[in-house]
Scaffold this active site. Structure first.
Site, PDB file in Angstrom:
ATOM      1  N   HIS A   1       2.609   3.139  -9.002  1.00  9.53           N
ATOM      2  CA  HIS A   1       2.428   1.700  -9.244  1.00  9.53           C
ATOM      3  C   HIS A   1       3.633   1.130  -9.991  1.00  9.53           C
ATOM      4  O   HIS A   1       4.097   0.033  -9.691  1.00  9.53           O
ATOM      5  CB  HIS A   1       1.139   1.441 -10.049  1.00  9.53           C
TER       6      HIS A   1
ATOM      7  N   LEU B   1      11.105 -20.743  -4.475  1.00  9.88           N
ATOM      8  CA  LEU B   1      10.165 -19.798  -3.850  1.00  9.88           C
ATOM      9  C   LEU B   1       8.866 -19.842  -4.633  1.00  9.88           C
ATOM     10  O   LEU B   1       8.875 -19.872  -5.864  1.00  9.88           O
ATOM     11  CB  LEU B   1      10.722 -18.362  -3.919  1.00  9.88           C
TER      12      LEU B   1
ATOM     13  N   TRP C   1     -11.664  -2.614  -8.041  1.00  9.86           N
ATOM     14  CA  TRP C   1     -12.365  -2.440  -9.323  1.00  9.86           C
ATOM     15  C   TRP C   1     -13.161  -1.141  -9.313  1.00  9.86           C
ATOM     16  O   TRP C   1     -13.521  -0.614 -10.369  1.00  9.86           O
ATOM     17  CB  TRP C   1     -13.322  -3.610  -9.600  1.00  9.86           C
TER      18      TRP C   1
ATOM     19  N   ASP D   1       0.830  -1.214   0.000  1.00 16.61           N
ATOM     20  CA  ASP D   1       0.000   0.000   0.000  1.00 16.61           C
ATOM     21  C   ASP D   1       0.862   1.261   0.000  1.00 16.61           C
ATOM     22  O   ASP D   1       1.971   1.258   0.539  1.00 16.61           O
ATOM     23  CB  ASP D   1      -0.927  -0.039   1.224  1.00 16.61           C
ATOM     24  N   GLY D   2       0.331   2.315  -0.585  1.00 19.04           N
ATOM     25  CA  GLY D   2       0.988   3.616  -0.530  1.00 19.04           C
ATOM     26  C   GLY D   2       1.577   4.099  -1.846  1.00 19.04           C
ATOM     27  O   GLY D   2       2.265   5.122  -1.880  1.00 19.04           O
ATOM     28  N   ASN D   3       1.282   3.405  -2.941  1.00 25.15           N
ATOM     29  CA  ASN D   3       1.820   3.827  -4.247  1.00 25.15           C
ATOM     30  C   ASN D   3       1.315   5.220  -4.641  1.00 25.15           C
ATOM     31  O   ASN D   3       2.069   6.041  -5.155  1.00 25.15           O
ATOM     32  CB  ASN D   3       1.391   2.855  -5.354  1.00 25.15           C
TER      33      ASN D   3
ATOM     34  N   SER E   1      -8.171  -4.685   5.267  1.00 22.67           N
ATOM     35  CA  SER E   1      -8.804  -4.392   3.970  1.00 22.67           C
ATOM     36  C   SER E   1      -9.232  -5.655   3.211  1.00 22.67           C
ATOM     37  O   SER E   1      -8.908  -5.817   2.024  1.00 22.67           O
ATOM     38  CB  SER E   1      -7.876  -3.534   3.084  1.00 22.67           C
TER      39      SER E   1
ATOM     40  N   ARG F   1      -4.980  -1.737   8.885  1.00 20.32           N
ATOM     41  CA  ARG F   1      -6.186  -2.534   8.671  1.00 20.32           C
ATOM     42  C   ARG F   1      -5.873  -3.650   7.682  1.00 20.32           C
ATOM     43  O   ARG F   1      -4.857  -3.620   6.999  1.00 20.32           O
ATOM     44  CB  ARG F   1      -7.343  -1.665   8.171  1.00 20.32           C
TER      45      ARG F   1
ATOM     46  N   SER G   1      -7.447  -5.621  -5.060  1.00 20.04           N
ATOM     47  CA  SER G   1      -8.563  -6.209  -4.316  1.00 20.04           C
ATOM     48  C   SER G   1      -9.840  -6.172  -5.151  1.00 20.04           C
ATOM     49  O   SER G   1      -9.930  -5.434  -6.139  1.00 20.04           O
ATOM     50  CB  SER G   1      -8.777  -5.442  -3.002  1.00 20.04           C
TER      51      SER G   1
ATOM     52  N   ARG H   1       0.195   7.671  -2.702  1.00 19.94           N
ATOM     53  CA  ARG H   1       0.770   8.735  -1.867  1.00 19.94           C
ATOM     54  C   ARG H   1       2.232   8.991  -2.227  1.00 19.94           C
ATOM     55  O   ARG H   1       2.702  10.119  -2.205  1.00 19.94           O
ATOM     56  CB  ARG H   1       0.635   8.371  -0.376  1.00 19.94           C
ATOM     57  N   TRP H   2       2.943   7.934  -2.572  1.00 18.11           N
ATOM     58  CA  TRP H   2       4.348   8.083  -2.989  1.00 18.11           C
ATOM     59  C   TRP H   2       4.415   8.987  -4.226  1.00 18.11           C
ATOM     60  O   TRP H   2       5.237   9.893  -4.303  1.00 18.11           O
ATOM     61  CB  TRP H   2       4.932   6.698  -3.294  1.00 18.11           C
TER      62      TRP H   2
END
Ligand code: IPE
Ligand code: IPE
Ligand code: MG
Length: 240
Positions: free
Chosen positions: A33, A127, A65, A16-18, A195, A193, A61, A20-21
């Protein structure tokens, strides 16, 4: 490599936070993004180096959409492009790639790319990198309940056995069937949270909230999160 003590098997990240960045830098949200993909690359490398076996990422999420169509399109294009570019990297580094979520909502073009990446990397075992796309925890539990109901209806001879199923038995109806529950869920950008993320699977996950915005969350931050996890005392409701 180092960190052999108490390394989580499965680390999951709510990236999260793309936006705001990007805003901080006076750029379009899409630029955030795009930069976030670099963090995906860095954390994937760090996960391999630290001996993490499963890295899962909440990329989009079901609720996302509802964002402006332009942003949704940019995100879907970015997913497609990133998968196309990363496939050779997955193959040379032993990474099994998976996408889990409500795949019917994705375009045919993106689904074809996902199928190709999943098929070509299916035998890799260093992985497992899971991208949750068009995913929500409530949706997952609902689709699992529907599958269960359909099985009861189509196998009346097994209905008693099915109705006596325990909590572990229900796991196989979830999209994460066969994947261990996350030991650690990290959320970046300061929001505290879940989400609608792994509601069932995260029942006993350790939670770590970082103030760092996703595009700035790189190897060092990933390693610090693992360090913090190594000090946690997991009790699962019992007395130690
Ligand atoms: C996370 O960054 C990426 C997605 C949810 C697709 P955001 O786009 O939510 O960034 P903020 O929260 O607006 O800063
Ligand atoms: C959660 O981030 C979803 C993903 C990171 C994919 P959001 O930015 O959509 O969540 P809210 O709206 O802040 O809860
Ligand atoms: Mg956000």
């Amino acid at each position: 490599m180092e960190n052999t003590n108490n390394v989580p098997v499965h680390v999951s990240i709510i990236m999260d936070g793309n936006g705001r960045w990007a805003k901080e830098k006076d750029l379009d949200r899409a630029a955030g993004h795009i930069e976030g993909v670099e963090s995906v690359r860095a954390c994937t490398e760090a996960a391999v180096e630290c001996g993490v076996r499963y890295l899962s990422l909440y990329a989009f999420s079901e609720e996302n959409w509802g964002r402006p169509q332009e942003e949704v399109n940019a995100l879907m294009e970015l997913m497609f492009k990133s998968m196309m570019e990363e496939l050779s990297n997955f193959l040379s580094n032993g990474i099994r790639f998976m996408v889990l979520g409500h795949r019917e909502r994705l375009s045919d073009k993106l689904n074809a790319m996902i199928d190709d990446c999943m098929e070509k990397t299916r035998m890799n075992d260093r992985l497992t990198l899971i991208v949750f796309l068009s995913y929500s925890g409530k949706w997952d539990i609902l689709q699992a309940a529907k599958k269960f109901a359909a099985e009861v209806l189509s196998h009346p001879e097994d209905s008693e056995k099915l109705m006596n199923m325990d909590v572990d038995g229900f796991d196989r109806y979830l999209v994460t069937d066969g994947i261990p529950d996350p030991d650690l869920i990290i959320r970046t950008s300061g929001e505290q949270r879940i989400s609608n993320y792994l509601l069932w699977q995260g029942a006993y996950s350790e939670l770590l909230f970082s103030d760092i915005l996703w595009p700035d969350f790189r190897k060092q931050e990933f390693r610090s999160a693992l360090q913090a996890y190594s000090k946690r005392d997991r009790r699962y409701g019992k007395v130690k």
